[in-house]
Design an enzyme around this catalytic site. Structure first.
Site, PDB file in Angstrom:
ATOM      1  N   THR A  48     -57.678 -24.485  29.226  1.00 12.61           N
ATOM      2  CA  THR A  48     -58.774 -23.724  28.592  1.00 12.61           C
ATOM      3  C   THR A  48     -59.723 -24.663  27.857  1.00 12.61           C
ATOM      4  OG1 THR A  48     -57.587 -23.283  26.528  1.00 12.61           O
ATOM      5  CG2 THR A  48     -57.340 -21.664  28.323  1.00 12.61           C
ATOM      6  N   ASN A  49     -59.199 -25.748  27.307  1.00 14.28           N
ATOM      7  CA  ASN A  49     -60.092 -26.733  26.677  1.00 14.28           C
ATOM      8  C   ASN A  49     -60.920 -27.444  27.738  1.00 14.28           C
ATOM      9  OD1 ASN A  49     -59.869 -27.262  23.583  1.00 14.28           O
ATOM     10  ND2 ASN A  49     -57.815 -26.716  24.234  1.00 14.28           N
TER      11      ASN A  49
ATOM     12  N   ARG B 181     -48.534 -36.138  27.434  1.00 20.18           N
ATOM     13  CA  ARG B 181     -47.803 -37.396  27.581  1.00 20.18           C
ATOM     14  C   ARG B 181     -48.245 -38.353  26.478  1.00 20.18           C
ATOM     15  NH1 ARG B 181     -43.347 -37.408  29.877  1.00 20.18           N
ATOM     16  NH2 ARG B 181     -43.445 -39.628  30.302  1.00 20.18           N
ATOM     17  N   ILE B 182     -47.286 -39.047  25.899  1.00 23.74           N
ATOM     18  CA  ILE B 182     -47.633 -40.085  24.921  1.00 23.74           C
ATOM     19  C   ILE B 182     -48.073 -41.323  25.698  1.00 23.74           C
ATOM     20  CG2 ILE B 182     -46.712 -41.588  23.135  1.00 23.74           C
ATOM     21  CD1 ILE B 182     -44.889 -39.259  22.312  1.00 23.74           C
TER      22      ILE B 182
ATOM     23  N   HIS C 189     -55.973 -31.493  18.812  1.00 24.26           N
ATOM     24  CA  HIS C 189     -54.659 -31.155  18.284  1.00 24.26           C
ATOM     25  C   HIS C 189     -54.758 -29.812  17.558  1.00 24.26           C
ATOM     26  CE1 HIS C 189     -50.622 -31.931  16.765  1.00 24.26           C
ATOM     27  NE2 HIS C 189     -51.039 -31.587  15.562  1.00 24.26           N
TER      28      HIS C 189
ATOM     29  N   VAL D 132     -49.201 -41.713  17.382  1.00 23.42           N
ATOM     30  CA  VAL D 132     -49.564 -40.364  17.845  1.00 23.42           C
ATOM     31  C   VAL D 132     -50.193 -39.523  16.724  1.00 23.42           C
ATOM     32  CG1 VAL D 132     -48.678 -38.199  18.810  1.00 23.42           C
ATOM     33  CG2 VAL D 132     -47.765 -40.386  19.598  1.00 23.42           C
TER      34      VAL D 132
HETATM   35  N1  LIG Z   1     -50.420 -42.898  22.071  1.00 22.11           N
HETATM   36  C1  LIG Z   1     -50.845 -41.600  21.949  1.00 22.11           C
HETATM   37  N2  LIG Z   1     -50.630 -40.745  22.965  1.00 22.11           N
HETATM   38  C2  LIG Z   1     -51.047 -39.424  22.826  1.00 22.11           C
HETATM   39  C3  LIG Z   1     -51.654 -38.968  21.633  1.00 22.11           C
HETATM   40  C4  LIG Z   1     -51.874 -39.913  20.584  1.00 22.11           C
HETATM   41  O1  LIG Z   1     -52.436 -39.565  19.514  1.00 22.11           O
HETATM   42  N3  LIG Z   1     -51.464 -41.200  20.779  1.00 22.11           N
HETATM   43  N4  LIG Z   1     -51.975 -37.620  21.479  1.00 22.11           N
HETATM   44  C5  LIG Z   1     -51.149 -36.776  22.352  1.00 22.11           C
HETATM   45  C6  LIG Z   1     -51.315 -35.302  22.328  1.00 22.11           C
HETATM   46  N5  LIG Z   1     -50.144 -34.766  21.640  1.00 22.11           N
HETATM   47  C7  LIG Z   1     -50.434 -34.049  20.496  1.00 22.11           C
HETATM   48  O2  LIG Z   1     -51.631 -33.718  20.234  1.00 22.11           O
HETATM   49  C8  LIG Z   1     -48.802 -34.974  22.121  1.00 22.11           C
HETATM   50  C9  LIG Z   1     -48.513 -34.746  23.468  1.00 22.11           C
HETATM   51  C10 LIG Z   1     -47.204 -34.950  23.939  1.00 22.11           C
HETATM   52  C11 LIG Z   1     -46.189 -35.353  23.091  1.00 22.11           C
HETATM   53  C12 LIG Z   1     -44.808 -35.597  23.661  1.00 22.11           C
HETATM   54  O3  LIG Z   1     -43.840 -35.656  22.928  1.00 22.11           O
HETATM   55  N6  LIG Z   1     -44.731 -35.761  25.009  1.00 22.11           N
HETATM   56  C13 LIG Z   1     -43.465 -36.114  25.696  1.00 22.11           C
HETATM   57  C14 LIG Z   1     -43.315 -35.315  26.974  1.00 22.11           C
HETATM   58  C15 LIG Z   1     -43.467 -33.829  26.721  1.00 22.11           C
HETATM   59  C16 LIG Z   1     -43.619 -33.099  28.051  1.00 22.11           C
HETATM   60  O4  LIG Z   1     -43.704 -33.752  29.113  1.00 22.11           O
HETATM   61  O5  LIG Z   1     -43.687 -31.834  27.990  1.00 22.11           O
HETATM   62  C17 LIG Z   1     -43.509 -37.593  26.134  1.00 22.11           C
HETATM   63  O6  LIG Z   1     -44.611 -38.118  26.380  1.00 22.11           O
HETATM   64  O7  LIG Z   1     -42.429 -38.138  26.318  1.00 22.11           O
HETATM   65  C18 LIG Z   1     -46.485 -35.550  21.729  1.00 22.11           C
HETATM   66  C19 LIG Z   1     -47.785 -35.368  21.247  1.00 22.11           C
HETATM   67  C20 LIG Z   1     -51.329 -37.235  23.802  1.00 22.11           C
HETATM   68  N7  LIG Z   1     -50.836 -38.552  23.862  1.00 22.11           N
HETATM   69  N1  LIG Z   2     -49.903 -31.990  20.656  1.00 17.88           N
HETATM   70  C1  LIG Z   2     -50.778 -31.668  21.749  1.00 17.88           C
HETATM   71  C2  LIG Z   2     -51.059 -30.198  21.773  1.00 17.88           C
HETATM   72  O1  LIG Z   2     -50.309 -29.390  21.250  1.00 17.88           O
HETATM   73  N2  LIG Z   2     -52.197 -29.852  22.402  1.00 17.88           N
HETATM   74  C3  LIG Z   2     -52.555 -28.462  22.514  1.00 17.88           C
HETATM   75  O2  LIG Z   2     -52.264 -28.007  23.838  1.00 17.88           O
HETATM   76  C4  LIG Z   2     -53.106 -26.887  24.097  1.00 17.88           C
HETATM   77  C5  LIG Z   2     -53.641 -27.032  25.497  1.00 17.88           C
HETATM   78  O3  LIG Z   2     -54.263 -25.830  25.866  1.00 17.88           O
HETATM   79  P1  LIG Z   2     -55.191 -25.805  27.186  1.00 17.88           P
HETATM   80  O4  LIG Z   2     -54.415 -26.437  28.292  1.00 17.88           O
HETATM   81  O5  LIG Z   2     -55.430 -24.319  27.377  1.00 17.88           O
HETATM   82  O6  LIG Z   2     -56.441 -26.536  26.865  1.00 17.88           O
HETATM   83  C6  LIG Z   2     -54.245 -26.923  23.057  1.00 17.88           C
HETATM   84  O7  LIG Z   2     -54.094 -25.856  22.128  1.00 17.88           O
HETATM   85  C7  LIG Z   2     -54.059 -28.254  22.374  1.00 17.88           C
HETATM   86  O8  LIG Z   2     -54.423 -28.231  21.001  1.00 17.88           O
END
Ligand SMILES: Nc1nc2c(c(=O)[nH]1)N[C@@H](CN(C=O)c1ccc(C(=O)N[C@@H](CCC(=O)O)C(=O)O)cc1)CN2
Ligand SMILES: NCC(=O)N[C@@H]1O[C@H](COP(=O)([O-])[O-])[C@@H](O)[C@H]1O
Length: 355
Positions: A32-33, A112-113, A130, A165
């Site tokens: 949606t974003n 994904r991180i 976020h 992150v």
């Molecule tokens: N190095 C960074 N990578 C990412 C950031 C960041 O700020 N620095 N923002 C994230 C987005 N995010 C929160 O907003 C976030 C997304 C995913 C995870 C996480 O734990 N992912 C797991 C896998 C989860 C899955 O596959 O469902 C992982 O990567 O092992 C934490 C925070 C995007 N990346």
């Molecule tokens: N930590 C990362 C995280 O929680 N991101 C969140 O995933 C959703 C994606 O929605 P979308 O696929 O409908 O845009 C959004 O609400 C975004 O803030």
């Protein structure tokens, strides 16, 4: 050319002559974003200064990919667990973006991180959204964290991405009041609505260095301050004048205010010295003519004490041009709701003092 249009020509040429920044969007789910970014970048009146040239998902068959295809944007699927490690996945991801000529990367629900190697290569050109007001509630399930913490306001943040992150510099934030009884699912959707405004604005700021609606963010920041003031000050608040650039901002702000005004009414119920029945706010409207003259009958009668001094300071809109006010000004008064047309509040006000 129509003579009246000539002064606007340089600005129009300037806006349209700058090449758009090429954007890659990374998704993992519903998108949606991504849709909000597609809608904004494909609307020439929004002047985002960017075009989406590639959408990459780490998961196949997600709605985000369908959205890109419907918008005729090239897509790729890079399934992360098909690579030996995170660094290799990120290297392939980086090469796909470079090969597409991407200049800015948006993480739109990309779960994904990313490695420090990747974030360093895209420093200052890598944005993430976020669902909380960072630095509060980092990580996953931020909406649940906010609800369980008891805060009254949450929201969303668009920030630059660093290896640490959710720690990158904040670009735009939007606040979302938490309503009593909100479930996680409700809050997720309400914050997403805010994200769909915040992300395009953040991309416009990064792509062009400015925002057509910087006024808008000023209003939102101020409004949070103003509403906090209203919530704590009970009666008086200084008069604020918020310029707004177009009717879309009025509509969005009106929705925010109606929501907040109901929230505020809840708080008003707890005012001991002014026990007030909960009033449903039916609308937030006024016409500058009342503000302009301030001599309206209602004002005079309230000032004369004939009507009960109402304890809910009120935000009002100026919604049409008058000789002194340009379109779209918000006014807020402390103490009286002289110019409101909200039926519920007006009925309550019309009761003689003491009833
Ligand atoms: N190095 C960074 N990578 C990412 C950031 C960041 O700020 N620095 N923002 C994230 C987005 N995010 C929160 O907003 C976030 C997304 C995913 C995870 C996480 O734990 N992912 C797991 C896998 C989860 C899955 O596959 O469902 C992982 O990567 O092992 C934490 C925070 C995007 N990346
Ligand atoms: N930590 C990362 C995280 O929680 N991101 C969140 O995933 C959703 C994606 O929605 P979308 O696929 O409908 O845009 C959004 O609400 C975004 O803030």
């Amino acid at each position: 050319m129509e003579k009246a249009m000539r002064p606007f020509v340089p600005d129009i040429i300037e806006k349209h002559s700058v090449p758009k920044k090429r954007v890659g969007v990374l998704v993992s789910g519903s998108g949606t974003n991504l849709q909000a970014l597609i809608d904004a970048t494909q609307d020439p009146t929004r002047h985002i200064g960017a075009e989406i040239v590639l959408v990459i998902s780490n998961k196949p068959n997600v709605e985000g990919l369908r959205r890109a295809e419907r918008a005729n944007i090239p897509t790729k699927v890079l399934v992360h667990n098909k690579y030996p490690n995170r660094a290799e996945f990120d290297r392939v991801l980086h090469n796909e973006l470079v090969n597409a000529g991407v200049e800015i990367v948006c993480l739109a629900g990309f779960m994904r991180i990313l490695t420090g190697e990747f974030t360093a290569k895209w420093k200052g050109r890598l944005l993430n959204v976020h669902p909380a007001l960072l630095p509060l509630f980092k990580g996953v399930e931020a909406q649940r964290q906010a609800l369980e913490s008891g805060v009254r306001v949450s929201g969303c943040t668009v920030h630059f991405v660093e290896e640490d992150v959710d720690a990158g510099a904040i670009i735009v934030q939007e606040s979302v009041p938490i309503e009593i009884g909100n479930l996680v699912e409700t809050l997720v959707e309400r914050i997403k609505t805010a994200e769909h405004t915040a992300f395009p604005r953040a991309l416009q700021l990064v792509a062009t260095g400015k925002s057509d609606d910087k006024v808008y963010s000023t209003i939102y920041e101020d409004k949070t301050k103003v509403f906090h003031h209203l919530l704590t000050s009970r009666r008086t608040c200084k008069r604020h004048l918020y310029p707004m650039a177009n009717s879309k901002m009025i509509d969005e702000t009106q929705r925010f205010i109606k929501q907040e005004a109901v929230e505020y009414t809840n708080v008003a119920e707890n005012i001991e010295d002014e026990p007030i029945q909960r009033k449903s706010v039916t609308g937030v409207r006024c016409s500058p003519s009342k503000i302009h003259t301030r001599k309206s009958r209602r004002n005079e009668e309230i000032r004369s004490g004939k009507y009960r001094q109402h304890c809910i300071p009120y935000l009002c809109f100026g919604i049409k041009d008058t000789d002194r006010y340009r379109e779209g000004y918000i006014y807020d008064f402390g103490g009286t709701c002289a110019a409101t047309h909200s039926t519920a509040l007006l009925n309550w006000l019309s009761k003689p003092k003491g009833n």
